[in-house]
Design an enzyme around this catalytic site. Sequence first.
Site, short mmCIF file in Angstrom:
data_model
loop_
_atom_site.label_atom_id
_atom_site.label_comp_id
_atom_site.label_asym_id
_atom_site.label_seq_id
_atom_site.Cartn_x
_atom_site.Cartn_y
_atom_site.Cartn_z
N CYS A 48 38.64 18.55 -31.08
CA CYS A 48 39.86 18.42 -31.90
C CYS A 48 40.99 19.02 -31.07
O CYS A 48 40.75 19.87 -30.20
CB CYS A 48 39.64 19.19 -33.20
N HIS A 49 42.22 18.64 -31.36
CA HIS A 49 43.31 19.14 -30.52
C HIS A 49 43.46 20.66 -30.60
O HIS A 49 43.94 21.29 -29.66
CB HIS A 49 44.63 18.42 -30.83
N THR A 50 43.03 21.26 -31.70
CA THR A 50 43.14 22.73 -31.82
C THR A 50 42.34 23.43 -30.71
O THR A 50 42.78 24.45 -30.17
CB THR A 50 42.68 23.18 -33.23
N HIS A 70 34.73 23.34 -32.88
CA HIS A 70 34.68 23.64 -34.32
C HIS A 70 34.47 22.39 -35.16
O HIS A 70 34.50 22.47 -36.38
CB HIS A 70 35.95 24.37 -34.76
N GLU A 71 34.24 21.24 -34.52
CA GLU A 71 34.00 20.01 -35.31
C GLU A 71 32.59 19.57 -34.93
O GLU A 71 32.37 19.13 -33.80
CB GLU A 71 35.05 18.96 -34.89
N CYS A 100 34.03 32.39 -49.36
CA CYS A 100 33.10 33.47 -49.74
C CYS A 100 32.63 33.28 -51.17
O CYS A 100 31.65 33.85 -51.59
CB CYS A 100 33.76 34.84 -49.55
N CYS A 103 36.42 35.74 -53.77
CA CYS A 103 37.78 36.30 -53.75
C CYS A 103 38.71 35.49 -54.66
O CYS A 103 38.33 34.44 -55.18
CB CYS A 103 38.32 36.32 -52.31
N CYS A 106 39.09 31.89 -53.48
CA CYS A 106 37.92 31.05 -53.74
C CYS A 106 37.79 30.73 -55.22
O CYS A 106 37.28 29.67 -55.58
CB CYS A 106 36.66 31.71 -53.20
N CYS A 114 40.50 31.49 -48.28
CA CYS A 114 39.59 32.61 -48.57
C CYS A 114 40.07 33.89 -47.88
O CYS A 114 40.37 33.90 -46.69
CB CYS A 114 38.19 32.24 -48.09
N ARG A 118 39.17 33.01 -44.08
CA ARG A 118 40.20 32.04 -43.68
C ARG A 118 40.33 32.01 -42.17
O ARG A 118 39.95 32.98 -41.49
CB ARG A 118 41.54 32.36 -44.32
N CYS A 178 36.16 18.76 -39.40
CA CYS A 178 37.55 19.20 -39.22
C CYS A 178 38.51 18.02 -39.41
O CYS A 178 39.04 17.84 -40.49
CB CYS A 178 37.81 19.88 -37.87
N ARG A 373 38.36 10.01 -31.57
CA ARG A 373 37.41 11.12 -31.44
C ARG A 373 36.30 10.74 -30.45
O ARG A 373 35.82 9.60 -30.43
CB ARG A 373 36.77 11.45 -32.79
N1 LIG Z 1 45.94 22.36 -40.40
C1 LIG Z 1 44.68 22.10 -40.08
O1 LIG Z 1 43.76 22.43 -40.83
C2 LIG Z 1 44.35 21.36 -38.83
C3 LIG Z 1 43.05 20.91 -38.61
C4 LIG Z 1 42.80 20.12 -37.49
C5 LIG Z 1 43.79 19.85 -36.59
N2 LIG Z 1 45.04 20.35 -36.80
C6 LIG Z 1 46.15 20.03 -35.91
O2 LIG Z 1 46.54 18.69 -36.17
C7 LIG Z 1 47.18 18.15 -35.01
C8 LIG Z 1 46.58 16.81 -34.64
O3 LIG Z 1 45.25 16.97 -34.16
P1 LIG Z 1 44.49 15.73 -33.49
O4 LIG Z 1 43.13 16.24 -33.14
O5 LIG Z 1 44.64 14.51 -34.33
O6 LIG Z 1 45.35 15.57 -32.15
P2 LIG Z 1 45.57 14.26 -31.21
O7 LIG Z 1 45.96 14.81 -29.89
O8 LIG Z 1 44.40 13.36 -31.28
O9 LIG Z 1 46.81 13.52 -31.90
C9 LIG Z 1 48.11 14.05 -31.91
C10 LIG Z 1 49.09 12.89 -31.81
O10 LIG Z 1 50.42 13.41 -31.99
C11 LIG Z 1 51.30 12.74 -31.10
N3 LIG Z 1 52.48 13.57 -30.91
C12 LIG Z 1 52.61 14.74 -30.22
N4 LIG Z 1 53.88 15.21 -30.29
C13 LIG Z 1 54.57 14.33 -31.05
C14 LIG Z 1 55.93 14.26 -31.51
N5 LIG Z 1 56.81 15.21 -31.18
N6 LIG Z 1 56.29 13.20 -32.28
C15 LIG Z 1 55.40 12.24 -32.61
N7 LIG Z 1 54.11 12.25 -32.22
C16 LIG Z 1 53.69 13.28 -31.44
C17 LIG Z 1 50.44 12.55 -29.85
O11 LIG Z 1 50.97 11.51 -29.02
C18 LIG Z 1 49.08 12.19 -30.46
O12 LIG Z 1 48.91 10.80 -30.63
C19 LIG Z 1 47.04 19.23 -33.93
O13 LIG Z 1 48.22 20.02 -33.93
C20 LIG Z 1 45.87 20.06 -34.43
O14 LIG Z 1 45.87 21.37 -33.92
C21 LIG Z 1 45.33 21.09 -37.90
ZN LIG Z 2 40.15 20.88 -35.73
ZN LIG Z 3 36.86 33.84 -50.53
#
Ligand SMILES: NC(=O)c1ccc[n+]([C@@H]2O[C@H](COP(=O)([O-])OP(=O)(O)OC[C@H]3O[C@@H](n4cnc5c(N)ncnc54)[C@H](O)[C@@H]3O)[C@@H](O)[C@H]2O)c1
Ligand SMILES: [Zn+2]
Ligand SMILES: [Zn+2]
Length: 380
Positions: A48-50, A70-71, A100, A103, A106, A114, A118, A178, A373
Amino acid sequence: MSSTTGQIIRCRAAVAWEAGKPLVIEQVEVAPPQAMEVRVKILFTSLCHTDIYFWEAKGQTPLFPRIFGHEAGGIVESVGEGVTDLIPGDHVLPVFTGECQDCAHCKSEESNMCDLLRINTDRCVMLSDGKSRFSIKGKPIHHFVGTSTFSEYTVVHVGCLAKINPAAPLDKVCVLSCGISTGFGATVNVAKPKKGSTVAVFGLGAVGLAAAEGARVSGASRIIGVDLNANRFEGAKKFGVTEFVNPKDHKRPVQEVIAEMTNGGVDRSIECTGSIAAMISAFECVHDGWGVAVLVGVPNKDDAFKTHPMNILNERTLKGTFFGNYKPRSDIPGVVEKYMKGELEVEKFITHAVPFSEINKAFDLMLKGEGIRCIINMDG
Ligand SMILES: NC(=O)c1ccc[n+]([C@@H]2O[C@H](COP(=O)([O-])OP(=O)(O)OC[C@H]3O[C@@H](n4cnc5c(N)ncnc54)[C@H](O)[C@@H]3O)[C@@H](O)[C@H]2O)c1
Ligand SMILES: [Zn+2]
Ligand SMILES: [Zn+2]
C-alpha cells in the site's frame, strides 16, 4: 498445538535497513506471542502507498531497520496468554488499526479510533512489554503499525486481527485488510453520497478506485476521477468513474474546473492521494450548502491544511477517516462475506503478482504508478 508453539521461529523477512534502499530478504527470529498477542503465518501480502511513505521516510520519521507491510492475509500459528477468540489454524487479516472492544471508541457506533490500538506509525514495539518480537542475531528489528507483514511469520495484537471465513481465498481478500476497505468505507460509511449525486475522487490508485466503487454502488450519477497520472484514466472506467480531470491539463486550480463542470461543486469528494494540495482542492470543490469532503490520504508529518474559513462557513463539511471507519474485528468479517457473495469484487484491483523473493519489484511498480495492487506470495 503446533510444534513451534512457545518456540522462536526462524524465517524469511524483507528488512528495510535504510530509507529508500531496496529491502533485503534476511533470516529473522520471531519470538513467541506474549499476552494478548498472536503469531501469524503470512501467506500473501500486498503493498500500500503508506508502506512507501515510511520506507522513503522523506516526510516521515525515519525508523530503521524495520519490517514494513500491513495489507495481508494469514493463518494463526499460536496464541499468547489471554487470547480466547482465536485458535491456531484460524484465517485472519491483520489490520493497522485495532479494536480492543472495551474503550469508549470501540463502544461508540461512530468511531473506529480505538484508544489502545489506533494507528501509531512511530511505535516500533509491541504494547505488552515495549519490545520487538523480531531480531537478527539478537539485534531487534522495528515493527510497523503493529502488523509487519513482510515476514513469513509476524506477531500482532489480537485486537488487530479480523477472523474471516476460512473459505475466502487469502490471495484475493488480503487487499481488504487495508486499501479496498479504506476507500470503499470512506465513501459508503463516511461520505455517504445519495443516489443520483455527483462525487469527485482524487487519486485513482487502489484506495481511490475503491472509493469510486463505493460511489458507484451508492448510485452516484457522475463520478469525476482526478489524477496527475493520465495512465490511470482508462482502467478507472471499470470502477464507475465517468469523467476525468488531470490537474496538469489546466492553468486554473482543479477545484475551479470541477466547480464549473458541476454547476457549483460536487456533492461529495473523497481524497485518496496523500498530497496536501489535493486535500485542499478536494475540500474546496464541494458544493456550498451541503458538500462533504473526506480526507483519506496520509499527509507528510509537517503538512498543514489551509483554506479560507469562509469556505467552511458556507456550509461545507470536512471529514477524515482511517480504514473507512470500519472496526476491524466487528466489521471486516462481513466485508469478506460481501466478497464471498459476489457483492464486492476484489479481483479487478489485483493487477500484478510477485514471489516474496522479488518484493522490491512491487515497490518499483508502485513508484512508477503502474498497476493497482501487486500481490506478494510469501511462498516464493
Ligand atoms: N486513511 C487511511 O486509512 C489510509 C489507508 C490506506 C491508504 N491510505 C493513503 O491513501 C493514499 C492512496 O493510497 P494508494 O495505495 O491507493 O496509493 P497509489 O499510489 O496506488 O495511488 C495514489 C494515486 O494518487 C495520485 N496522485 C498523487 N498526487 C496527486 C495529486 N496532487 N492530485 C491528483 N492525484 C494525485 C497518483 O498519481 C496515484 O495514482 C495514500 O496517501 C495512502 O497512504 C490511507
Ligand atoms: Zn494501507
Ligand atoms: Zn478500543
